[in-house]
Design a protein around this motif. Structure first.
Motif, PDB file in Angstrom:
ATOM      1  N   GLN A   4      -7.159   2.056  10.360  1.00  0.00           N
ATOM      2  CA  GLN A   4      -7.152   0.728  10.973  1.00  0.00           C
ATOM      3  C   GLN A   4      -5.739   0.455  11.482  1.00  0.00           C
ATOM      4  O   GLN A   4      -4.766   0.582  10.737  1.00  0.00           O
ATOM      5  CB  GLN A   4      -7.536  -0.341   9.962  1.00  0.00           C
ATOM      6  N   THR A  31      -8.064   2.193   5.122  1.00  0.00           N
ATOM      7  CA  THR A  31      -8.965   1.333   4.364  1.00  0.00           C
ATOM      8  C   THR A  31     -10.106   2.126   3.738  1.00  0.00           C
ATOM      9  O   THR A  31     -11.035   1.548   3.176  1.00  0.00           O
ATOM     10  CB  THR A  31      -9.542   0.223   5.271  1.00  0.00           C
ATOM     11  N   ASN A  60      -6.008   2.664   0.715  1.00  0.00           N
ATOM     12  CA  ASN A  60      -5.481   1.309   0.503  1.00  0.00           C
ATOM     13  C   ASN A  60      -3.972   1.218   0.671  1.00  0.00           C
ATOM     14  O   ASN A  60      -3.329   0.356   0.068  1.00  0.00           O
ATOM     15  CB  ASN A  60      -5.914   0.770  -0.868  1.00  0.00           C
TER      16      ASN A  60
END
Length: 176
Positions: A4, A31, A60
């Protein structure tokens, strides 16, 4: 992995000058639940560079890819890019772009004035528009003539342009 781009993948630098370097850091987030790998494939110009500390991004987590550009000459508008190979199955190729305008602080049109094949008995006039793109006042030096002995035959003057005339030149702040 799931890539992302935080924000946009297309950044506008605005106005720059020739040989001025500007940079922008694109934030890339993973993500997904597996490490994201990135490898640089290509840049659109050798004057475009990118940072190299982003080969793997853990789940993450995020990293920055910094693109820098130093325009080697004047361009009215520019667009440069860098492409990267990723292991994200939905986005195998990432393209990051930078764009803007390259200007001179001052631009004269025309950039040269010549008086050739004219009669010495008739007056001749030339007008040069000088546009200023930076928030500074211009200073003019008329002591330079190709042939120094010619200077005595010329009257040179400077007048500030009207706001309407300046407005006709994109991004100009003042003019003479």
């Amino acid at each position: 992995p799931k890539l992302q781009v935080v924000g946009t993948s297309d950044f506008y630098f605005g106005i720059m000058e020739k040989d001025e370097t500007q940079s922008h850091a694109f934030v890339i987030a993973n993500t997904g639940d597996a490490p994201l790998t990135l490898s640089k494939l290509d840049v659109s110009c050798k004057c475009t560079t990118s940072s190299e500390d982003y080969s793997e991004i853990q789940p993450n987590a995020s990293a920055e890819i910094e693109l820098s550009w130093t325009p080697p000459s004047f361009y009215r508008d520019f667009r440069q890019s860098a492409t990267f190979k990723t292991n994200d199955p939905d986005l195998p190729i990432l393209k990051l772009e930078i764009h803007g305008r390259v200007i001179q602080s001052l631009r004269a049109t025309p950039d040269k004035v010549g008086f050739n094949n004219i009669s010495a008995n008739e007056p001749h006039t030339a007008v040069v528009d000088v546009f200023c793109y930076r928030d500074q006042d211009a200073e003019f030096d008329f002591d330079r003539f190709e042939k120094a002995e010619s200077a005595q035959h010329f009257d040179v003057g400077v007048e500030r342009m009207s706001p309407e005339a300046v407005a006709r030149e994109q991004d100009a702040l003042s003019g003479f």
